[in-house]
Design a protein around this motif. Structure first.
Motif, PDB file in Angstrom:
ATOM      1  N   ALA A  97      -6.708   3.026 -27.002  1.00  0.00           N
ATOM      2  CA  ALA A  97      -7.903   2.552 -26.549  1.00  0.00           C
ATOM      3  C   ALA A  97      -8.584   3.674 -25.724  1.00  0.00           C
ATOM      4  CB  ALA A  97      -7.993   1.288 -25.575  1.00  0.00           C
ATOM      5  N   ASP A  98      -7.760   4.206 -24.723  1.00  0.00           N
ATOM      6  CA  ASP A  98      -8.279   5.398 -23.865  1.00  0.00           C
ATOM      7  C   ASP A  98      -8.402   6.725 -24.464  1.00  0.00           C
ATOM      8  OD1 ASP A  98      -7.950   3.570 -21.676  1.00  0.00           O
ATOM      9  OD2 ASP A  98      -6.055   4.411 -20.929  1.00  0.00           O
ATOM     10  N   SER A  99      -7.902   6.710 -25.774  1.00  0.00           N
ATOM     11  CA  SER A  99      -8.249   7.895 -26.377  1.00  0.00           C
ATOM     12  C   SER A  99      -9.353   7.842 -27.387  1.00  0.00           C
ATOM     13  CB  SER A  99      -6.867   8.363 -27.195  1.00  0.00           C
ATOM     14  OG  SER A  99      -5.782   8.697 -26.561  1.00  0.00           O
ATOM     15  N   ARG A 100      -9.773   6.761 -27.732  1.00  0.00           N
ATOM     16  CA  ARG A 100     -10.730   6.563 -28.738  1.00  0.00           C
ATOM     17  C   ARG A 100     -12.057   7.324 -28.262  1.00  0.00           C
ATOM     18  NH1 ARG A 100     -12.056   3.019 -32.947  1.00  0.00           N
ATOM     19  NH2 ARG A 100     -14.201   2.627 -33.092  1.00  0.00           N
ATOM     20  N   LYS A 101     -12.377   7.462 -26.819  1.00  0.00           N
ATOM     21  CA  LYS A 101     -13.556   8.048 -26.447  1.00  0.00           C
ATOM     22  C   LYS A 101     -13.511   9.656 -26.757  1.00  0.00           C
ATOM     23  CE  LYS A 101     -11.687   8.996 -21.832  1.00  0.00           C
ATOM     24  NZ  LYS A 101     -10.414   8.372 -22.093  1.00  0.00           N
ATOM     25  N   ASN A 102     -12.415  10.025 -27.169  1.00  0.00           N
ATOM     26  CA  ASN A 102     -12.363  11.656 -27.642  1.00  0.00           C
ATOM     27  C   ASN A 102     -12.519  11.898 -28.919  1.00  0.00           C
ATOM     28  OD1 ASN A 102     -11.162  11.775 -25.026  1.00  0.00           O
ATOM     29  ND2 ASN A 102      -9.082  11.591 -25.851  1.00  0.00           N
ATOM     30  N   PHE A 103     -13.299  10.816 -29.798  1.00  0.00           N
ATOM     31  CA  PHE A 103     -13.663  11.075 -31.139  1.00  0.00           C
ATOM     32  C   PHE A 103     -15.042  10.883 -31.180  1.00  0.00           C
ATOM     33  CE2 PHE A 103      -9.074   9.846 -31.349  1.00  0.00           C
ATOM     34  CZ  PHE A 103      -8.666  10.597 -32.489  1.00  0.00           C
ATOM     35  N   SER A 104     -15.737  11.688 -32.016  1.00  0.00           N
ATOM     36  CA  SER A 104     -17.192  11.626 -32.340  1.00  0.00           C
ATOM     37  C   SER A 104     -17.585  10.757 -33.079  1.00  0.00           C
ATOM     38  CB  SER A 104     -17.487  13.192 -32.542  1.00  0.00           C
ATOM     39  OG  SER A 104     -16.900  13.671 -33.697  1.00  0.00           O
ATOM     40  N   ASN A 105     -17.000  10.159 -34.076  1.00  0.00           N
ATOM     41  CA  ASN A 105     -17.074   9.139 -35.023  1.00  0.00           C
ATOM     42  C   ASN A 105     -16.062   8.045 -34.745  1.00  0.00           C
ATOM     43  OD1 ASN A 105     -19.348  10.618 -36.760  1.00  0.00           O
ATOM     44  ND2 ASN A 105     -17.435  12.251 -36.889  1.00  0.00           N
ATOM     45  N   LYS A 106     -16.450   7.162 -35.541  1.00  0.00           N
ATOM     46  CA  LYS A 106     -15.338   5.900 -35.767  1.00  0.00           C
ATOM     47  C   LYS A 106     -14.423   6.087 -36.575  1.00  0.00           C
ATOM     48  CE  LYS A 106     -19.085   2.354 -34.858  1.00  0.00           C
ATOM     49  NZ  LYS A 106     -19.752   1.131 -35.374  1.00  0.00           N
ATOM     50  N   PRO A 107     -12.986   6.581 -35.858  1.00  0.00           N
ATOM     51  CA  PRO A 107     -12.096   7.043 -36.819  1.00  0.00           C
ATOM     52  C   PRO A 107     -11.725   6.134 -37.915  1.00  0.00           C
ATOM     53  CG  PRO A 107     -11.614   7.119 -34.431  1.00  0.00           C
ATOM     54  CD  PRO A 107     -12.718   6.238 -34.639  1.00  0.00           C
ATOM     55  N   GLU A 108     -11.742   4.551 -37.713  1.00  0.00           N
ATOM     56  CA  GLU A 108     -11.388   3.692 -38.739  1.00  0.00           C
ATOM     57  C   GLU A 108     -12.429   3.790 -39.991  1.00  0.00           C
ATOM     58  OE1 GLU A 108     -14.279   1.499 -36.095  1.00  0.00           O
ATOM     59  OE2 GLU A 108     -12.778   2.914 -35.988  1.00  0.00           O
ATOM     60  N   GLU A 109     -13.532   4.483 -39.810  1.00  0.00           N
ATOM     61  CA  GLU A 109     -14.535   4.681 -40.843  1.00  0.00           C
ATOM     62  C   GLU A 109     -14.716   6.261 -41.336  1.00  0.00           C
ATOM     63  OE1 GLU A 109     -18.206   3.445 -39.447  1.00  0.00           O
ATOM     64  OE2 GLU A 109     -17.416   1.372 -39.282  1.00  0.00           O
ATOM     65  N   PHE A 110     -14.538   7.118 -40.417  1.00  0.00           N
ATOM     66  CA  PHE A 110     -14.698   8.375 -40.743  1.00  0.00           C
ATOM     67  C   PHE A 110     -13.576   9.024 -41.690  1.00  0.00           C
ATOM     68  CE2 PHE A 110     -14.052  13.120 -39.674  1.00  0.00           C
ATOM     69  CZ  PHE A 110     -15.377  13.591 -40.009  1.00  0.00           C
ATOM     70  N   TYR A 111     -12.293   8.745 -41.310  1.00  0.00           N
ATOM     71  CA  TYR A 111     -11.213   9.393 -41.937  1.00  0.00           C
ATOM     72  C   TYR A 111     -10.786   8.495 -43.365  1.00  0.00           C
ATOM     73  CZ  TYR A 111     -10.704  12.004 -37.633  1.00  0.00           C
ATOM     74  OH  TYR A 111     -11.059  12.913 -36.474  1.00  0.00           O
ATOM     75  N   VAL A 112     -11.391   7.526 -43.452  1.00  0.00           N
ATOM     76  CA  VAL A 112     -10.839   6.725 -44.889  1.00  0.00           C
ATOM     77  C   VAL A 112     -11.413   7.678 -45.902  1.00  0.00           C
ATOM     78  CG1 VAL A 112     -11.094   4.718 -46.136  1.00  0.00           C
ATOM     79  CG2 VAL A 112     -11.013   4.806 -43.691  1.00  0.00           C
ATOM     80  N   GLU A 113     -10.408   7.579 -46.955  1.00  0.00           N
ATOM     81  CA  GLU A 113     -10.559   8.386 -48.245  1.00  0.00           C
ATOM     82  C   GLU A 113     -10.497  10.022 -47.934  1.00  0.00           C
ATOM     83  OE1 GLU A 113     -10.401   6.901 -51.030  1.00  0.00           O
ATOM     84  OE2 GLU A 113     -10.181   4.947 -50.007  1.00  0.00           O
ATOM     85  N   LYS A 114     -10.260  10.392 -46.814  1.00  0.00           N
ATOM     86  CA  LYS A 114     -10.063  11.848 -46.607  1.00  0.00           C
ATOM     87  C   LYS A 114      -8.691  12.355 -46.798  1.00  0.00           C
ATOM     88  CE  LYS A 114     -14.346  12.175 -44.566  1.00  0.00           C
ATOM     89  NZ  LYS A 114     -15.243  12.158 -43.414  1.00  0.00           N
ATOM     90  N   GLU A 115      -8.230  13.624 -46.992  1.00  0.00           N
ATOM     91  CA  GLU A 115      -7.105  14.205 -47.024  1.00  0.00           C
ATOM     92  C   GLU A 115      -6.994  14.913 -45.583  1.00  0.00           C
ATOM     93  OE1 GLU A 115      -4.521  14.336 -49.068  1.00  0.00           O
ATOM     94  OE2 GLU A 115      -5.265  13.143 -50.602  1.00  0.00           O
ATOM     95  N   VAL A 116      -5.912  14.738 -44.870  1.00  0.00           N
ATOM     96  CA  VAL A 116      -5.877  15.032 -43.245  1.00  0.00           C
ATOM     97  C   VAL A 116      -4.402  15.560 -43.248  1.00  0.00           C
ATOM     98  CG1 VAL A 116      -7.830  13.457 -42.685  1.00  0.00           C
ATOM     99  CG2 VAL A 116      -5.349  12.950 -42.365  1.00  0.00           C
ATOM    100  N   CYS A 117      -4.447  16.457 -42.084  1.00  0.00           N
ATOM    101  CA  CYS A 117      -3.210  16.791 -41.622  1.00  0.00           C
ATOM    102  C   CYS A 117      -2.960  16.474 -39.956  1.00  0.00           C
ATOM    103  CB  CYS A 117      -2.969  18.214 -41.783  1.00  0.00           C
ATOM    104  SG  CYS A 117      -2.687  18.743 -43.656  1.00  0.00           S
ATOM    105  N   ILE A 118      -1.784  15.845 -39.770  1.00  0.00           N
ATOM    106  CA  ILE A 118      -1.652  15.599 -38.406  1.00  0.00           C
ATOM    107  C   ILE A 118      -0.470  16.108 -37.833  1.00  0.00           C
ATOM    108  CG2 ILE A 118      -1.465  13.441 -36.921  1.00  0.00           C
ATOM    109  CD1 ILE A 118      -3.117  12.173 -38.933  1.00  0.00           C
ATOM    110  N   THR A 119      -0.343  16.809 -36.643  1.00  0.00           N
ATOM    111  CA  THR A 119       0.998  17.245 -36.185  1.00  0.00           C
ATOM    112  C   THR A 119       1.108  16.450 -34.978  1.00  0.00           C
ATOM    113  OG1 THR A 119       0.408  19.559 -36.914  1.00  0.00           O
ATOM    114  CG2 THR A 119       2.059  19.154 -35.111  1.00  0.00           C
ATOM    115  N   GLY A 120       2.483  16.051 -34.922  1.00  0.00           N
ATOM    116  CA  GLY A 120       2.820  15.249 -33.810  1.00  0.00           C
ATOM    117  C   GLY A 120       4.342  14.608 -33.902  1.00  0.00           C
TER     118      GLY A 120
END
Length: 122
Positions: A76-99
């Protein structure tokens, strides 16, 4: 002595960088619990739990829920760090995540705190 300390720090830093550069697929995530890796794959769906107490956002990487081999968690506290709604913006996209891959209820997940941690592939 100073050179020895410098050498040890350099070796630790270099090994950390190398381990973070390990690239895997979402299907391999369960074999890397506790490891810092880069995972590349398609986001098949997402959900924002706005009515729950913890208001988390989950993204399903590699397949649709409940078969997704890797879950991306945005607290929840991190959601403000996104300019778009992640649950909509990233769907159907190829992404890379490091962690670091953690385990939650028997499934692998990566916690993401900011938009810069999710790289959308062209």
């Amino acid at each position: 002595m100073r050179n020895l300390i410098f050498s040890v720090v350099a070796i630790l830093l270099f090994s950390t960088i190398l381990s973070a550069q390990t690239k895997i697929t979402p299907d391999e995530a369960a074999k890397h619990i506790g490891d810092s890796v880069t995972v590349c794959g398609k986001i098949f769906g997402g959900r924002y739990f706005d009515r729950s107490d913890n208001k988390i956002t989950l993204l399903n990487m590699g397949a649709a829920y409940p078969q997704s081999p890797l879950t991306i968690l945005i607290e929840a506290d991190s959601r403000k760090n996104f300019s778009n709604k992640p649950e909509e913006f990233y769907v159907e996209k190829e992404v890379c995540i490091t962690g670091v891959i953690k385990e939650f209820k028997g499934k692998p997940e990566i916690i993401v705190a900011k938009e810069a941690e999710i790289m959308v592939k062209p």
